[in-house]
Design an enzyme around this catalytic site. Structure first.
Site, short mmCIF file in Angstrom:
data_model
loop_
_atom_site.label_atom_id
_atom_site.label_comp_id
_atom_site.label_asym_id
_atom_site.label_seq_id
_atom_site.Cartn_x
_atom_site.Cartn_y
_atom_site.Cartn_z
N CYS A 187 -23.56 81.70 132.11
CA CYS A 187 -24.29 81.58 130.84
C CYS A 187 -24.93 82.92 130.48
O CYS A 187 -25.54 83.57 131.34
CB CYS A 187 -25.36 80.49 131.00
SG CYS A 187 -26.43 80.33 129.57
N HIS A 227 -18.17 60.06 125.78
CA HIS A 227 -18.09 60.80 127.03
C HIS A 227 -17.88 62.30 126.81
O HIS A 227 -17.41 63.00 127.70
CB HIS A 227 -16.98 60.22 127.91
CG HIS A 227 -17.29 58.83 128.41
ND1 HIS A 227 -16.36 57.98 128.96
CD2 HIS A 227 -18.47 58.14 128.42
CE1 HIS A 227 -16.95 56.83 129.29
NE2 HIS A 227 -18.22 56.90 128.97
N THR A 270 -8.72 50.36 127.09
CA THR A 270 -9.78 50.67 128.07
C THR A 270 -9.83 49.60 129.14
O THR A 270 -9.64 48.42 128.85
CB THR A 270 -11.16 50.86 127.41
OG1 THR A 270 -12.14 51.08 128.44
CG2 THR A 270 -11.58 49.70 126.55
N GLN A 277 -14.07 56.73 124.27
CA GLN A 277 -14.48 57.24 125.58
C GLN A 277 -13.65 58.47 125.93
O GLN A 277 -13.85 59.08 126.97
CB GLN A 277 -14.26 56.16 126.66
CG GLN A 277 -15.11 54.93 126.45
CD GLN A 277 -14.59 53.78 127.30
OE1 GLN A 277 -14.96 53.62 128.45
NE2 GLN A 277 -13.72 52.97 126.72
N VAL A 298 -12.13 62.25 125.85
CA VAL A 298 -12.69 63.58 125.61
C VAL A 298 -11.69 64.46 124.85
O VAL A 298 -11.96 65.62 124.59
CB VAL A 298 -13.13 64.25 126.94
CG1 VAL A 298 -14.24 63.44 127.60
CG2 VAL A 298 -11.95 64.41 127.91
N ASP A 299 -10.53 63.88 124.51
CA ASP A 299 -9.56 64.65 123.72
C ASP A 299 -9.87 64.52 122.24
O ASP A 299 -10.76 63.77 121.84
CB ASP A 299 -8.12 64.19 124.05
CG ASP A 299 -7.86 62.74 123.66
OD1 ASP A 299 -8.11 62.38 122.49
OD2 ASP A 299 -7.40 61.96 124.52
N CYS A 317 -29.05 82.29 130.70
CA CYS A 317 -29.79 82.12 131.96
C CYS A 317 -28.97 82.43 133.21
O CYS A 317 -29.48 82.38 134.32
CB CYS A 317 -30.34 80.70 132.06
SG CYS A 317 -29.08 79.47 132.46
N TYR A 339 -10.67 70.90 134.96
CA TYR A 339 -10.90 70.61 133.54
C TYR A 339 -10.05 71.51 132.64
O TYR A 339 -9.58 71.07 131.59
CB TYR A 339 -12.39 70.69 133.19
CG TYR A 339 -13.08 69.38 133.51
CD1 TYR A 339 -13.00 68.31 132.62
CD2 TYR A 339 -13.75 69.19 134.70
CE1 TYR A 339 -13.59 67.09 132.93
CE2 TYR A 339 -14.34 67.98 135.01
CZ TYR A 339 -14.26 66.93 134.12
OH TYR A 339 -14.82 65.71 134.42
P1 OAD Z 1 -8.87 53.66 132.50
O1 OAD Z 1 -7.89 54.57 133.16
O2 OAD Z 1 -9.92 53.02 133.33
O3 OAD Z 1 -8.09 52.48 131.77
C1 OAD Z 1 -7.01 52.74 130.91
C2 OAD Z 1 -6.62 51.45 130.23
O4 OAD Z 1 -5.58 51.73 129.33
C3 OAD Z 1 -6.10 50.38 131.20
O5 OAD Z 1 -6.71 49.14 130.89
C4 OAD Z 1 -4.60 50.33 130.89
O6 OAD Z 1 -4.03 49.04 131.07
C5 OAD Z 1 -4.61 50.73 129.42
N1 OAD Z 1 -3.35 51.30 128.90
C6 OAD Z 1 -2.40 52.02 129.59
N2 OAD Z 1 -1.41 52.39 128.74
C7 OAD Z 1 -1.74 51.91 127.51
C8 OAD Z 1 -1.12 51.96 126.24
N3 OAD Z 1 0.03 52.59 126.04
N4 OAD Z 1 -1.74 51.35 125.20
C9 OAD Z 1 -2.92 50.70 125.38
N5 OAD Z 1 -3.54 50.62 126.56
C10 OAD Z 1 -2.97 51.22 127.62
O7 OAD Z 1 -9.52 54.47 131.27
P2 OAD Z 1 -10.84 54.16 130.45
O8 OAD Z 1 -11.07 52.70 130.30
O9 OAD Z 1 -10.81 55.00 129.24
O10 OAD Z 1 -15.19 58.45 132.00
O11 OAD Z 1 -11.93 54.73 131.44
C11 OAD Z 1 -13.25 54.75 131.03
C12 OAD Z 1 -13.91 55.98 131.59
O12 OAD Z 1 -13.70 56.04 133.00
C13 OAD Z 1 -13.33 57.29 131.10
O13 OAD Z 1 -13.81 57.67 129.85
C14 OAD Z 1 -13.78 58.22 132.17
C15 OAD Z 1 -13.51 57.40 133.41
O14 OAD Z 1 -14.38 57.62 134.44
C16 OAD Z 1 -15.68 59.63 132.26
O15 OAD Z 1 -15.00 60.59 132.58
C17 OAD Z 1 -17.16 59.68 132.10
#
Ligand code: OAD
Length: 265
Positions: free
Chosen positions: A165, A135, A206, A117, A119-120, A168, A83
């Site tokens: 911590c 998230h 996403t 979603q 975290v940045d 605790c 991380y």
């Molecule tokens: P993913 O890595 O699952 O999906 C990224 C999406 O971005 C894909 O559909 C790509 O096609 C698309 N993509 C790539 N480049 C792009 C661009 N330049 N413009 C627009 N879209 C683009 O990421 P998330 O859907 O965010 O959760 O994943 C959801 C969650 O899964 C995350 O928040 C994380 C992960 O597990 C946790 O950590 C809890």
């Protein structure tokens, strides 16, 4: 069905322009816009997505090892270092054209809500100050045991093991959501309220396979909103959306803002 999946044709500028014109009109007419972003929105800032087969964050690691209670218990040092590596990556990144143009779009309707979603903090750094982080936030920390909160300046990010911590003695962890954990209650409650009342939902970058975030476009549509998906790849969200605009957000959103500005002249 494969036959239903639109394939990207860069020469199909007519279709693309038609879509941007329709979306531009909807942006100008909407009273309440919600935008839901995923890792793709930060991809052009150099922050890797999760599921890209070559460069995705999970391509080299097992997500359960790095983003779960069991993984943290088994190897806290590995999780902490991973991380902190990601935090460094986020800090070195700058908002891309998509973030910046989305911040411009956010000022147009009377009501705008950004749900992410990610975290940045790249949306915040591009000028959208109120962001619902489903998230969590990689630059905030809390005790894994007693949940005492810690700021970035209070932790030694270069340590091999998570700091302890002060309350605790439990291990401190980034304040992000891991697999199997609940989403922050306030963020998901406000997100669901916004989703139910919006008239336009723009989903950006996403994969639409992580729940409950993946339910939000479906809920918006059920509640009567027009749902647009912006992504270079056709996926589950595109399948349910009213409009799928194929392309990277760093190109599509600047083009959309240009169209909106032309309409406003
Ligand atoms: P993913 O890595 O699952 O999906 C990224 C999406 O971005 C894909 O559909 C790509 O096609 C698309 N993509 C790539 N480049 C792009 C661009 N330049 N413009 C627009 N879209 C683009 O990421 P998330 O859907 O965010 O959760 O994943 C959801 C969650 O899964 C995350 O928040 C994380 C992960 O597990 C946790 O950590 C809890």
């Amino acid at each position: 069905m494969a036959g239903d999946i639109p394939t990207f044709n860069p020469d199909d500028s007519h279709r693309y322009n038609r879509q941007l014109t329709e979306l531009g009109q909807r942006v100008l007419e909407a009273t309440d816009i919600v935008c839901l972003t995923g890792a793709g929105a930060s991809a052009e800032s150099g922050v890797p997505t999760f599921r890209d087969a070559q460069t995705g964050l999970w391509s080299q690691y097992d997500p359960e090892e790095l983003a779960s209670q069991a993984g943290f218990a088994a190897n806290p040092g590995l999780v902490w270092q991973w991380y902190m590596m990601r935090l460094n990556m986020v800090e070195e990144a700058d908002p891309n054209a998509g973030h910046i143009k989305l911040a411009m779009i956010s000022t147009i309707p009377p009501q705008f809500t950004l749900i992410t979603q990610n975290v940045d903090d790249l949306h915040e750094r591009s000028g959208i100050h109120s962001v619902l982080h489903l998230h969590g936030n990689i630059a905030r920390f809390r005790c894994n045991d007693c949940r005492a909160e810690y700021q970035l300046i209070m932790v030694d990010r270069s340590a091999d093991e998570p700091p302890s911590c002060r309350v605790c003695g439990g291990p401190i962890r980034p304040d992000v959501v891991w697999f199997g954990e609940m989403l922050p209650r306030e963020a998901i409650t406000l997100a669901e309220q916004a989703i139910r009342r919006c008239d336009l939902l723009i989903v950006i970058g996403t994969s639409g396979i992580v729940y409950p975030a993946a339910m939000l476009p479906i809920e918006a549509k059920r509640a009567g909103a027009f749902v647009v998906d912006i992504n270079p790849q056709y996926g589950p969200t595109a399948e349910d959306a009213d409009m799928f605009i194929q392309g990277p957000s760093g190109s599509v959103l600047p083009d959309l803002v240009d169209v909106v500005h032309t309409m406003q002249e």
